[in-house]
Write an enzyme that holds these catalytic residues in place. Structure first.
Site, PDB file in Angstrom:
ATOM      1  N   LYS A 154       0.880  -1.174   0.000  1.00  0.00           N
ATOM      2  CA  LYS A 154       0.000   0.000   0.000  1.00  0.00           C
ATOM      3  C   LYS A 154       0.912   1.217   0.000  1.00  0.00           C
ATOM      4  O   LYS A 154       1.461   1.599   1.029  1.00  0.00           O
ATOM      5  CB  LYS A 154      -0.867  -0.013   1.267  1.00  0.00           C
ATOM      6  CG  LYS A 154      -2.211   0.700   1.140  1.00  0.00           C
ATOM      7  CD  LYS A 154      -2.132   2.197   0.899  1.00  0.00           C
ATOM      8  CE  LYS A 154      -1.784   2.969   2.165  1.00  0.00           C
ATOM      9  NZ  LYS A 154      -1.592   4.397   1.946  1.00  0.00           N
TER      10      LYS A 154
ATOM     11  N   ALA B  66       1.994   5.281  -0.349  1.00  0.00           N
ATOM     12  CA  ALA B  66       1.382   6.525   0.149  1.00  0.00           C
ATOM     13  C   ALA B  66       0.452   7.084  -0.923  1.00  0.00           C
ATOM     14  O   ALA B  66       0.750   7.006  -2.121  1.00  0.00           O
ATOM     15  CB  ALA B  66       2.481   7.528   0.469  1.00  0.00           C
ATOM     16  N   SER B  67      -0.651   7.674  -0.482  1.00  0.00           N
ATOM     17  CA  SER B  67      -1.631   8.167  -1.464  1.00  0.00           C
ATOM     18  C   SER B  67      -1.082   9.371  -2.232  1.00  0.00           C
ATOM     19  O   SER B  67      -1.535   9.652  -3.341  1.00  0.00           O
ATOM     20  CB  SER B  67      -2.943   8.522  -0.773  1.00  0.00           C
ATOM     21  OG  SER B  67      -2.697   9.374   0.308  1.00  0.00           O
TER      22      SER B  67
ATOM     23  N   GLU C 210       9.900   1.243  10.563  1.00  0.00           N
ATOM     24  CA  GLU C 210      10.873   2.331  10.404  1.00  0.00           C
ATOM     25  C   GLU C 210      10.092   3.609  10.659  1.00  0.00           C
ATOM     26  O   GLU C 210       9.321   4.045   9.814  1.00  0.00           O
ATOM     27  CB  GLU C 210      11.432   2.353   8.982  1.00  0.00           C
ATOM     28  CG  GLU C 210      12.171   1.103   8.565  1.00  0.00           C
ATOM     29  CD  GLU C 210      13.492   0.923   9.265  1.00  0.00           C
ATOM     30  OE1 GLU C 210      13.943   1.854   9.980  1.00  0.00           O
ATOM     31  OE2 GLU C 210      14.076  -0.155   9.132  1.00  0.00           O
ATOM     32  N   LEU C 211      10.286   4.208  11.831  1.00  0.00           N
ATOM     33  CA  LEU C 211       9.400   5.302  12.235  1.00  0.00           C
ATOM     34  C   LEU C 211      10.132   6.643  12.287  1.00  0.00           C
ATOM     35  O   LEU C 211      11.190   6.808  11.707  1.00  0.00           O
ATOM     36  CB  LEU C 211       8.741   4.932  13.567  1.00  0.00           C
ATOM     37  CG  LEU C 211       8.083   3.531  13.567  1.00  0.00           C
ATOM     38  CD1 LEU C 211       7.497   3.186  14.914  1.00  0.00           C
ATOM     39  CD2 LEU C 211       7.021   3.414  12.479  1.00  0.00           C
TER      40      LEU C 211
ATOM     41  N   CYS D 192      13.315  11.073   7.090  1.00  0.00           N
ATOM     42  CA  CYS D 192      13.321  10.678   8.504  1.00  0.00           C
ATOM     43  C   CYS D 192      14.732  10.759   9.075  1.00  0.00           C
ATOM     44  O   CYS D 192      14.912  10.797  10.288  1.00  0.00           O
ATOM     45  CB  CYS D 192      12.726   9.301   8.683  1.00  0.00           C
ATOM     46  SG  CYS D 192      13.505   8.087   7.642  1.00  0.00           S
TER      47      CYS D 192
ATOM     48  N   GLU E  87       9.799  16.477  14.897  1.00  0.00           N
ATOM     49  CA  GLU E  87      10.384  16.479  13.559  1.00  0.00           C
ATOM     50  C   GLU E  87       9.773  17.634  12.753  1.00  0.00           C
ATOM     51  O   GLU E  87       8.552  17.711  12.621  1.00  0.00           O
ATOM     52  CB  GLU E  87       9.971  15.167  12.879  1.00  0.00           C
ATOM     53  CG  GLU E  87      11.096  14.348  12.362  1.00  0.00           C
ATOM     54  CD  GLU E  87      10.607  13.027  11.748  1.00  0.00           C
ATOM     55  OE1 GLU E  87       9.468  12.609  11.963  1.00  0.00           O
ATOM     56  OE2 GLU E  87      11.421  12.428  11.053  1.00  0.00           O
TER      57      GLU E  87
HETATM   58  P1  ADP Z   1       3.865  10.582   6.686  1.00  0.00           P
HETATM   59  O1  ADP Z   1       3.950  11.692   7.648  1.00  0.00           O
HETATM   60  O2  ADP Z   1       5.148  10.157   6.068  1.00  0.00           O
HETATM   61  O3  ADP Z   1       2.747  10.729   5.675  1.00  0.00           O
HETATM   62  P2  ADP Z   1       2.250   8.511   7.794  1.00  0.00           P
HETATM   63  O4  ADP Z   1       2.590   7.571   8.890  1.00  0.00           O
HETATM   64  O5  ADP Z   1       1.050   9.367   7.952  1.00  0.00           O
HETATM   65  O6  ADP Z   1       3.557   9.349   7.584  1.00  0.00           O
HETATM   66  O7  ADP Z   1       2.093   7.735   6.428  1.00  0.00           O
HETATM   67  C1  ADP Z   1       2.921   6.667   6.026  1.00  0.00           C
HETATM   68  C2  ADP Z   1       2.075   5.631   5.324  1.00  0.00           C
HETATM   69  O8  ADP Z   1       1.092   5.146   6.224  1.00  0.00           O
HETATM   70  C3  ADP Z   1       1.310   6.138   4.123  1.00  0.00           C
HETATM   71  O9  ADP Z   1       1.232   5.101   3.153  1.00  0.00           O
HETATM   72  C4  ADP Z   1      -0.055   6.452   4.700  1.00  0.00           C
HETATM   73  O10 ADP Z   1      -1.065   6.421   3.711  1.00  0.00           O
HETATM   74  C5  ADP Z   1      -0.204   5.289   5.671  1.00  0.00           C
HETATM   75  N1  ADP Z   1      -1.150   5.535   6.774  1.00  0.00           N
HETATM   76  C6  ADP Z   1      -1.579   6.692   7.306  1.00  0.00           C
HETATM   77  N2  ADP Z   1      -2.435   6.484   8.326  1.00  0.00           N
HETATM   78  C7  ADP Z   1      -2.557   5.142   8.452  1.00  0.00           C
HETATM   79  C8  ADP Z   1      -3.279   4.260   9.341  1.00  0.00           C
HETATM   80  N3  ADP Z   1      -4.044   4.722  10.321  1.00  0.00           N
HETATM   81  N4  ADP Z   1      -3.132   2.918   9.176  1.00  0.00           N
HETATM   82  C9  ADP Z   1      -2.320   2.430   8.224  1.00  0.00           C
HETATM   83  N5  ADP Z   1      -1.614   3.183   7.365  1.00  0.00           N
HETATM   84  C10 ADP Z   1      -1.723   4.509   7.467  1.00  0.00           C
END
Ligand code: ADP
Length: 476
Positions: A175, A177-178, A251-252, A285, A380
């Site tokens: 999946k 990122a959108s 990886e956070l 990151c 951050e």
């Molecule tokens: P960023 O700040 O890099 O956008 P996110 O953690 O929001 O970090 O997003 C990283 C990925 O996690 C993206 O693919 C996003 O669509 C997805 N994402 C965001 N919210 C959720 C959620 N509640 N559960 C699963 N995936 C998510």
């Protein structure tokens, strides 16, 4: 743009599929719609998981040499299409084209490395303590893997997961990122061209991150979840995957310190600072968030940094000579603005930049004398802002650096070999850059400690994340 690789469909069970709903993807540099992509539902995601499970029964039995050869073929195809991939990347995430080309090379280095390393997933023989028993281990792929990836490295964050998963014999539901689905789908197209069997790699594009994330984390057919993104989403996924006891790699977020000691080579430190801070407009990151600079060289370092920052050119990443593109979206811009305003309110001095240029473009910024209770010290920023804090003693720099719940990467500059070793040991981070601002490469373990994550990507460690150890005990 490369027509062949620019596809607005999801990729499920070997087919590029359209869905009833689509969602627009906006080019952050021009604010125009780049394309409308399939908006998969949870039902579509379930279908992809089932396809991945069925494909796994064959894929795990495919000879490792064949799996590695396919990944190697994919490496070659990525190389052949690197310009098209870089263009798609720049248009969907905003990073300068030259930087996108570097990312494509970096992303592909995981394909190259794991196409070799996959062959070395050795088991072992174990001397038995008792007569008449023969003990050994074999390693096997964990099964269906769910990968959820962010927008800031639209290709590399995918290949770092997909390459080791595939050679290990796992199948994948990805999946992306959108904000950046097109790099992912392009990879799907290249995988199809490489001859990857149907269902081995599935790409579920969707605006419903929460719904898809929950399905991936709770579906019992998924054996492992590998996520790169923010700490709050990572911890939600860990919690959601607990009921089905999945393996997780996370990886956070980071909050990287960059310490400059009095004995550092200042010109090299400035060079490293620019590399570690301004890549992707500061939206990585591993981007430096806090510069700790020793008192004796504080002014000299700040002046040299300001001079280097003045040379950075901001603009649309498709134009030549641009060093810094736009921020990803309005939320990203507001966060950067808020951090700068907060630092100034708390007494920081603005040495350069500090303002939005237009739309999502923000001036490369240098702030000095930043107070340690500023937002920028604890959160951050994810933007092109350098925040400089002074310190007196080595212990103080270490304690300031470690004073955060995060621990992804830490950088420091010093010419004293004893100090280098001492400080590297004491910094609480998964990765340490010593006299360098760039640490990641395919043959080294990437990952964090504390709330920056669980597990490692890259290197042989990154392969182990996708392997189970099976112990074989022969009697008689
Ligand atoms: P960023 O700040 O890099 O956008 P996110 O953690 O929001 O970090 O997003 C990283 C990925 O996690 C993206 O693919 C996003 O669509 C997805 N994402 C965001 N919210 C959720 C959620 N509640 N559960 C699963 N995936 C998510």
């Amino acid at each position: 743009m490369g027509d062949k690789l620019f596809i607005e469909k999801a990729y499920i069970n070997g087919k590029f599929v359209e869905t009833e709903q689509t969602f627009p993807v906006v080019n952050p540099a021009t604010l125009t719609v780049l394309g409308n992509v399939a908006d998969c539902t949870v039902t579509d995601c379930r279908e992809a998981i089932t396809a991945a499970e069925i494909a796994w029964y064959h894929w795990r039995d495919t000879a490792v040499g064949e799996r590695c050869a396919l990944v190697r073929r994919l490496f070659e195809l990525i190389n052949e299409h690197k310009k098209e991939l870089a263009e798609i990347m720049t248009k969907e995430c905003g990073k300068p084209y030259a930087e996108s080309l570097v990312e494509v090379g970096y992303a592909n280095s995981f394909m190259e490395w794991y196409a070799e390393e996959g062959k070395r997933a050795y088991g072992e023989t174990i001397p038995s303590l008792k007569k008449g028993m023969h003990l050994s281990t074999i390693k096997q792929g964990v099964g269906v893997v769910a990968a959820i990836t962010p927008w800031n490295f639209p290709l590399a964050m995918i290949t770092r997961k997909v390459a080791p998963a595939l050679v290990a014999g796992c199948t994948v539901v990805l999946k992306p990122a959108s904000q950046t689905p097109f790099s992912a789908i392009a990879l799907g197209k290249l995988a199809e061209m490489a001859g990857l069997p149907k269902g081995v790699l599935n790409i579920v594009t969707s605006k419903d991150s929460k719904g898809i994330g929950k399905e991936l984390a709770t579906n019992p057919k998924v054996r492992k979840i590998s996520f790169t993104g923010s700490t709050p989403v990572g911890s939600t996924l860990i919690a959601q995957s607990a009921d089905t006891v999945k393996r997780v790699s996370m990886e956070l977020g980071g909050n990287a310190p960059f310490i400059v000691f009095e004995d550092a080579d200042l010109d090299k430190a400035v060079q490293g600072a620019i590399a570690a801070k301004f890549r992707n407009a500061g939206q990585t990151c591993v981007a430096v968030n806090r510069f700790y600079v020793q008192e004796g060289i504080y002014d000299a370092f700040a002046s040299k940094l300001v001079t280097a920052v003045e040379k950075l050119k901001v603009g649309d990443g498709m134009k030549s000579g641009v060093d810094i593109g736009p921020l990803i979206n309005q939320d990203g811009l507001e966060k950067v603005r808020a951090h700068v305003a907060d630092a100034l309110e708390k007494g920081a001095i603005l040495r350069r930049g500090g303002k939005q240029i237009k739309d999502l473009f923000f001036e490369p910024t240098v702030l000095t004398n930043v107070s340690t209770n500023s937002l920028i010290a604890t959160e951050e920023t994810f933007g092109p802002v350098c925040a400089l804090f002074p310190f007196k003693k080595e212990e103080e720099a270490i304690s300031l650096s470690n004073g955060t719940p995060f621990g992804l990467v830490a950088y420091f500059y010093s010419s004293n070999v004893y100090r280098c070793h001492r400080v590297a040991e004491q910094l609480e981070a998964g990765m340490i850059g010593i006299n360098t601002g760039m640490v990641s490469n395919a043959s080294a373990p990437f990952g964090g400690v504390k709330q920056s994550g669980v597990g490692r990507e890259g290197a042989t460690y990154g392969l182990e994340e996708y392997l189970e150890v099976k112990y074989l005990c022969y009697g008689g």
